[in-house]
Design a protein around this motif. Structure first.
Motif, mmCIF file in Angstrom:
data_model
loop_
_atom_site.group_PDB
_atom_site.id
_atom_site.type_symbol
_atom_site.label_atom_id
_atom_site.label_comp_id
_atom_site.label_asym_id
_atom_site.label_seq_id
_atom_site.Cartn_x
_atom_site.Cartn_y
_atom_site.Cartn_z
ATOM 1 N N ARG A 165 8.995 17.594 51.935
ATOM 2 C CA ARG A 165 8.480 17.921 50.339
ATOM 3 C C ARG A 165 7.859 16.896 49.858
ATOM 4 O O ARG A 165 8.134 15.932 49.016
ATOM 5 N N PRO A 166 6.289 16.771 50.082
ATOM 6 C CA PRO A 166 5.465 15.684 49.324
ATOM 7 C C PRO A 166 5.375 15.779 47.921
ATOM 8 O O PRO A 166 5.631 16.658 47.230
ATOM 9 N N PRO A 167 4.944 14.608 47.342
ATOM 10 C CA PRO A 167 4.776 14.552 45.898
ATOM 11 C C PRO A 167 3.670 15.645 45.566
ATOM 12 O O PRO A 167 2.773 16.118 46.320
ATOM 13 N N ALA A 168 3.723 16.190 44.341
ATOM 14 C CA ALA A 168 3.090 17.344 44.094
ATOM 15 C C ALA A 168 1.328 17.113 44.173
ATOM 16 O O ALA A 168 0.324 17.933 44.469
ATOM 17 N N CYS A 169 0.953 15.661 43.994
ATOM 18 C CA CYS A 169 -0.550 15.427 44.066
ATOM 19 C C CYS A 169 -1.023 15.613 45.492
ATOM 20 O O CYS A 169 -2.145 15.555 45.711
ATOM 21 N N ALA B 220 2.279 15.835 38.659
ATOM 22 C CA ALA B 220 1.615 17.269 38.521
ATOM 23 C C ALA B 220 0.293 17.440 38.165
ATOM 24 O O ALA B 220 -0.523 18.179 38.656
ATOM 25 N N SER B 221 -0.086 16.668 37.103
ATOM 26 C CA SER B 221 -1.485 16.869 36.542
ATOM 27 C C SER B 221 -2.274 16.438 37.566
ATOM 28 O O SER B 221 -3.555 16.750 37.535
ATOM 29 N N VAL B 222 -2.131 15.095 38.451
ATOM 30 C CA VAL B 222 -2.868 14.720 39.501
ATOM 31 C C VAL B 222 -3.206 15.774 40.515
ATOM 32 O O VAL B 222 -4.344 15.810 41.099
ATOM 33 N N GLY B 223 -2.095 16.272 40.880
ATOM 34 C CA GLY B 223 -1.905 17.826 41.781
ATOM 35 C C GLY B 223 -3.058 18.737 41.216
ATOM 36 O O GLY B 223 -3.636 19.305 42.207
ATOM 37 N N ALA C 16 -5.053 4.707 36.301
ATOM 38 C CA ALA C 16 -3.860 4.396 37.248
ATOM 39 C C ALA C 16 -3.333 2.980 36.467
ATOM 40 O O ALA C 16 -1.990 2.840 36.582
ATOM 41 N N TRP C 17 -4.063 2.094 36.012
ATOM 42 C CA TRP C 17 -3.621 0.944 35.462
ATOM 43 C C TRP C 17 -2.853 1.070 34.112
ATOM 44 O O TRP C 17 -1.822 0.695 34.006
ATOM 45 N N ALA C 18 -3.364 2.031 33.334
ATOM 46 C CA ALA C 18 -2.690 2.286 31.991
ATOM 47 C C ALA C 18 -1.291 3.065 32.462
ATOM 48 O O ALA C 18 -0.312 2.803 31.774
ATOM 49 N N SER C 19 -1.234 3.869 33.515
ATOM 50 C CA SER C 19 -0.066 4.482 33.744
ATOM 51 C C SER C 19 1.009 3.488 34.406
ATOM 52 O O SER C 19 2.255 3.603 34.173
ATOM 53 N N ALA C 20 0.330 2.459 35.188
ATOM 54 C CA ALA C 20 1.121 1.418 35.891
ATOM 55 C C ALA C 20 1.855 0.528 34.680
ATOM 56 O O ALA C 20 3.136 0.331 34.747
ATOM 57 N N ARG C 21 1.185 0.373 33.600
ATOM 58 C CA ARG C 21 1.678 -0.447 32.351
ATOM 59 C C ARG C 21 2.497 0.175 31.637
ATOM 60 O O ARG C 21 3.554 -0.313 31.276
ATOM 61 N N LEU C 22 2.552 1.572 31.540
ATOM 62 C CA LEU C 22 3.415 2.335 30.859
ATOM 63 C C LEU C 22 4.898 2.466 31.637
ATOM 64 O O LEU C 22 5.798 2.333 31.135
ATOM 65 N N LEU C 23 4.614 2.577 32.863
ATOM 66 C CA LEU C 23 5.813 2.840 33.641
ATOM 67 C C LEU C 23 6.682 1.430 33.721
ATOM 68 O O LEU C 23 7.885 1.714 33.645
ATOM 69 N N ILE D 51 -8.165 10.995 47.645
ATOM 70 C CA ILE D 51 -8.633 9.879 47.082
ATOM 71 C C ILE D 51 -8.050 9.846 45.446
ATOM 72 O O ILE D 51 -7.192 8.994 44.995
ATOM 73 N N ASN D 52 -7.900 11.001 45.136
ATOM 74 C CA ASN D 52 -7.648 11.486 43.637
ATOM 75 C C ASN D 52 -6.085 11.425 43.814
ATOM 76 O O ASN D 52 -5.535 10.817 42.738
ATOM 77 N N ALA D 53 -5.321 11.937 44.585
ATOM 78 C CA ALA D 53 -4.018 11.818 44.910
ATOM 79 C C ALA D 53 -3.479 10.426 44.787
ATOM 80 O O ALA D 53 -2.524 9.910 44.140
ATOM 81 N N HIS D 54 -4.352 9.657 45.666
ATOM 82 C CA HIS D 54 -3.782 8.218 46.116
ATOM 83 C C HIS D 54 -4.177 7.239 44.727
ATOM 84 O O HIS D 54 -3.130 6.449 44.644
ATOM 85 N N ILE D 55 -5.212 7.487 44.136
ATOM 86 C CA ILE D 55 -5.617 6.569 42.954
ATOM 87 C C ILE D 55 -4.737 7.044 41.889
ATOM 88 O O ILE D 55 -4.083 6.323 41.045
ATOM 89 N N GLY D 56 -4.940 8.326 41.606
ATOM 90 C CA GLY D 56 -4.271 8.822 40.272
ATOM 91 C C GLY D 56 -2.793 8.768 40.077
ATOM 92 O O GLY D 56 -2.222 8.767 39.278
ATOM 93 N N HIS D 57 -2.253 8.942 41.273
ATOM 94 C CA HIS D 57 -0.695 8.855 41.103
ATOM 95 C C HIS D 57 -0.004 7.544 41.942
ATOM 96 O O HIS D 57 0.569 6.839 41.175
ATOM 97 N N ASP D 58 -0.538 7.428 43.324
ATOM 98 C CA ASP D 58 0.163 6.489 44.093
ATOM 99 C C ASP D 58 0.011 5.024 43.730
ATOM 100 O O ASP D 58 0.838 4.117 43.760
#
Length: 233
Positions: free
Chosen positions: A69-73, A199-202, A173-180, A96-103
């Motif tokens: 069951r892979p991630p939604a992205c 989900a949004s990246v997916g 991705a950088w903004a998400s990393a800082r928030l996480l 690229i969208n899944a990998h950069i946007g989420h991973d």
């Protein structure tokens, strides 16, 4: 880094060339090989940090394509990987969208934990990794774009190519990393944010993989529009 490269090369040998995952894997293998060479040649001031980030990044992709069951992205690419109406460039962009946007955001957080540092300590390495991706973006699009006319106005692929930006995805991705990282002491909130990001990246990936008419059909429409043989209301 050699271990993840070996796993990508094994995928490249095993998958049919037109498989959507194979298309993205070839692109990502090229990116990772370039990054590895840059690290070995001293292109990063702190090679251990850069390699840790690169490995954590690649491992998320490899885990996703092997997961039950892979991630939604990643699900759109895995579900549409053999669809006859999806073109190779769409597969590459969706991956690229899944990998950069989420991973990438999760890889930054994982690398920070491994290295016991704040995201700010990885920012320069993050930017240099991003520069490698941006430098290859134009090559990727030229290599996978069907036909010689990139700006074929009637081809829906032209719209899809122009609607997604690697620079914006990297900044997100950088903004998400800082928030996480900020939310790491509130695991439930952090998980809610991660699931929402996934989900949004997916959803973006599913749009990028919209089945399109054949490139030749779009070209004929475009020529008819330019010659005045088709009127658009």
């Amino acid at each position: 880094m050699e271990a993840v490269l070996a796993r990508m090369r094994a995928l490249d040998e095993r998958l049919p060339p037109r498989d959507g995952v194979a298309v993205f894997n070839r692109v990502y293998l090229t990116v990772t090989e370039t990054l590895h060479r840059r690290i070995e040649r001293g292109g990063f001031p702190a090679p251990r940090r850069a390699e840790t980030l690169g490995v954590r990044f690649a491992e998320r992709y490899l885990a996703a394509v092997a997961a039950e069951r892979p991630p939604a992205c990643w699900r759109p690419l895995l579900q549409y990987r053999r669809h006859p109406g999806v073109r190779p460039l769409q597969y590459a962009l969706a991956g690229i969208n899944a990998h950069i946007g989420h991973d990438l955001a999760l890889a930054v957080v994982s690398a920070c934990r491994t290295l016991d540092c704040e995201p700010a300590a990885l920012e320069a390495d993050f930017d240099r990794v991003g520069d490698t991706l941006v430098a290859l973006e134009e090559h990727i699009r030229e290599e996978l774009m069907p036909g010689p006319d990139l700006l074929e106005v009637a081809d829906p692929l032209t719209h899809l190519v122009g609607s997604w930006s690697l620079d914006r995805a990297r900044a997100g991705a950088w903004a998400s990393a800082r928030l996480l990282w900020t939310l790491r002491r509130s695991p439930e909130v952090a998980e809610e944010f991660r699931e929402s990001l996934d989900a949004s990246v997916g959803l973006i990936g599913r749009c990028l993989l919209t089945p399109l008419p054949a490139a030749g059909d779009a070209g004929r429409i475009g020529r008819a529009v330019r010659s005045g043989g088709l009127h658009l209301l």
